[in-house]
Design an enzyme around this catalytic site. Structure first.
Site, PDB file in Angstrom:
ATOM      1  N   ASP A 163       0.840  -1.199   0.000  1.00  0.00           N
ATOM      2  CA  ASP A 163       0.000   0.000   0.000  1.00  0.00           C
ATOM      3  C   ASP A 163       0.872   1.245   0.000  1.00  0.00           C
ATOM      4  OD1 ASP A 163      -1.017   0.132   3.537  1.00  0.00           O
ATOM      5  OD2 ASP A 163       0.925   0.427   2.571  1.00  0.00           O
ATOM      6  N   GLU A 187      -6.008   2.335  -0.124  1.00  0.00           N
ATOM      7  CA  GLU A 187      -4.723   2.407  -0.807  1.00  0.00           C
ATOM      8  C   GLU A 187      -4.024   1.063  -0.768  1.00  0.00           C
ATOM      9  OE1 GLU A 187      -5.477   3.741   2.030  1.00  0.00           O
ATOM     10  OE2 GLU A 187      -3.836   3.830   3.469  1.00  0.00           O
TER      11      GLU A 187
END
Length: 627
Positions: free
Chosen positions: A504, A547
């Protein structure tokens, strides 16, 4: 007219009258049967005694040869058992197991799924949460495949309740919010309220007491407006727990006593005992130990081990009371019972409290070594719990991000659901008016053929959209997890390599805060494009959260996967940021894991990748770690 002919006409008229009477009577019975089945399905009838009374009326109304209604009757019977009675829980499990052997279920997948859900639910009430969760995970997939909105909502409601109780708040809040959306679409008010209650409870467990109390107050007002005073009183107890966790002990005690006296006045001994157990936690914090013990002793006859939500805390509170009174031997016995109960339901939050109290008992006994070991275990569990609590923000953001997609999917599913209901209504009407079938049959077939073709084209498009992340055009969480399960089974069956990369964006929240969500969206698109450039057509990547991304690498060992992850990290670090604001940059952290001989579940492989990602974050970010 000749007398024989007159007699024949009279007999014919009597015969027609008799047939008409019986047909009208049968139609009335069917209508009443459907009313009762719909009533039991709606959730409005919650008392088990009342359910059984309706079932007694219902059984003789359903014709033996009416398979569809007989199966609905079977389902209603399964859900009529009392989950608070150990003997009835065993009866429900036996009934469900036997019902699932019926050969007719091969052509009735919706009925089969509901019976399996009934079996899973009572398995959970029995304390077998592993079996229940295994069923829930499979049944969620089946419900979506069948496009049955009510079953989707029911399964996700039950799984959300269990996973949130275990401390898996991300899964819990996602399931419960989805369930609430579906229940609203179906206008099932009772279950909208249930899901709202559980969402409020998750916020309470997450430590967000203000939001929890806000939701509880909404629910309380709804119950009062509808004169649902029992349900309103349940909410009062929940508000009391939230007030206790805000350290408003006096207010918590006041609310607990209000709920306690309500159940006492209504002769609800089990519910009164449950409130007594919850109130003891507040009394201990207020230092009212003797009163706390009195309430615990009063609750013991009614709180059995199968009542997991109360029994485990009752034993924990007993341990605290014994500790305060210097009764160390009894305190250790209560701690053992509490630990076993919390372990049965996989409640990390409860086990953390058990370890803390146990360390205090050892400390009071001057057993320093045991106190240290118990406190060390407490710290380990607390760190694990904090990690799960950290997922709260991600859970909320993921739920908001998926809101529009969920609504779009629900609209499509609701359309199909209404079409199915219309089709069933037509079939019922055609049983009475057979001649309409002959006249309209060919026309309906043509319409259905045209509609089916158009609908199949639409479904293909919607299916692709449902499995694709709109922003990045990468596959989404549902698609990649299904693929991962297939790769996992293939790899384990054929002894092949399988790796995965979880990564991420570093400090992504700061990007959104500093540059705005538009730049944040461009950043996610950049990460997706980088994935496609690095992976080509060999591997699959998906966006699984805000994310968060996941990459599957079939037939790839750990060393090869590590190289891919390192290339990806380097490519992102050195990406062209000329189209971004001045001074902008982004890096990623990645975790790599590979299939091992001891892995018997996909979750083990994915968990190691997440742990490696966490390690990369912890040790400075912008790097790859491997476990």
């Amino acid at each position: 007219m000749h007398k024989p002919i007159q007699l024949l006409l009279i007999l014919l008229a009597l015969l027609i009258s008799s047939v008409s009477h019986h047909a009208a009577s049968a139609t009335t019975d069917i209508q009443r049967a459907d009313e009762l089945l719909d009533l039991l399905d709606s959730g409005v009838v919650e008392g088990n005694i009342e359910k059984k009374q309706y079932l007694e009326e219902l059984v003789p109304l359903v014709p033996k040869g009416d398979l569809a209604r007989q199966l609905r009757l079977t389902r209603a019977t399964c859900w009529s058992y009392d989950m608070l009675d150990d003997a009835e829980i065993d009866q429900a499990l036996s009934f469900a197991k036997q019902a699932l052997t019926r050969p007719e279920l091969a052509n009735a997948p919706d009925d089969k799924l509901d019976l399996e859900l009934c079996y899973a639910w009572f398995s959970e009430q029995k304390g077998d949460v592993d079996t229940a969760l295994t069923y829930y995970n499979r049944l969620v997939i089946e419900a979506y495949r069948l496009e049955n909105l009510r079953l989707m909502a029911d399964v996700r409601m039950m799984r959300g309740y269990l996973t949130s109780f275990q401390g898996n708040y991300t899964q819990g809040i996602e399931d419960l919010m989805t369930a609430q959306t579906l229940y609203k679409s179906l206008n099932v008010t009772v279950w909208v309220q249930h899901s709202l209650y559980e969402i409020a409870t998750i916020y309470r467990r997450l430590g967000d007491q203000e939001n929890a109390i806000r939701y509880y107050n909404q629910l309380y007002k709804s119950h009062i407006d509808n004169k649902q005073f029992d349900k309103a009183n349940v909410v009062i107890s929940s508000i009391a727990i939230a007030e206790e966790e805000r350290n408003n002990f006096a207010q918590a005690k006041k609310l607990f006593l209000e709920s306690y006296h309500y159940w006492d006045a209504n002769g609800e001994k089990f519910r009164k005992a449950g409130v007594a157990v919850n109130m003891v936690g507040t009394l201990i914090k207020l230092g009212e130990i003797n009163q706390a013990r009195q309430y615990l002793d009063e609750a013991v006859p009614f709180i059995t081990p199968s009542a997991e939500g109360f029994y485990n805390y009752m034993q924990l509170f007993y341990a605290q009371v014994h500790l305060e009174l210097g009764e160390f031997s009894q305190a250790h016995k209560s701690i053992a019972l509490a630990r076993a109960a919390f372990e049965r339901v996989k409640s990390l939050r409860g086990l953390v409290q058990v370890q803390l109290v146990e360390s205090q008992i050892f400390l009071m006994q001057d057993n320093w070594q045991a106190a240290y070991e118990s406190l060390y275990k407490y710290m380990e569990l607390h760190m694990e719990l904090d990690k799960k609590l950290f997922s709260r923000y991600n859970a909320e953001m993921r739920t908001r991000f998926n809101a529009e997609q969920i609504e779009a999917e629900n609209r499509h599913l609701i359309e199909n659901h209404k079409l199915k209901e219309l089709e069933l209504a037509m079939l019922e009407q055609n049983k009475v008016q057979q001649w309409i079938i002959i006249f309209m049959g060919s026309i309906i077939l043509i319409i259905i053929s045209i509609f089916t073709y158009k609908q199949s084209q639409k479904n293909k498009l919607l299916s692709a959209l449902a499995l694709t992340d709109e922003l990045t055009q990468l596959p989404n969480r549902r698609y990649i997890y299904t693929q991962a399960q297939g790769y996992f089974e293939c790899a384990t069956n054929n002894q092949q390599a399988l790796s995965c990369i979880s990564f991420d964006a570093d400090y992504f929240k700061l990007i959104n805060d500093r540059y705005g969500h538009e730049v944040g969206d461009k950043t996610l698109t950049l990460l997706a494009d980088t994935c496609r450039a690095v992976l080509g057509t060999h591997y699959e990547a998906a966006r699984v959260g805000g994310e968060e991304f996941l990459i599957l690498l079939p037939n790839t060992d750990k060393a090869q996967a590590l190289k891919v992850a390192q290339v990806l990290v380097n490519q992102v670090r050195n990406a062209d940021f000329s189209l971004f604001p001045q001074g902008f940059s982004i890096t990623i952290s990645a975790g790599v894991s590979s299939l091992s001989d001891t892995d018997d579940k996909l979750s083990q492989l994915l968990k190691r990748a997440d742990e490696a990602l966490y390690l990369a974050k912890k040790q400075g970010r912008d790097q790859v770690k491997m476990i």
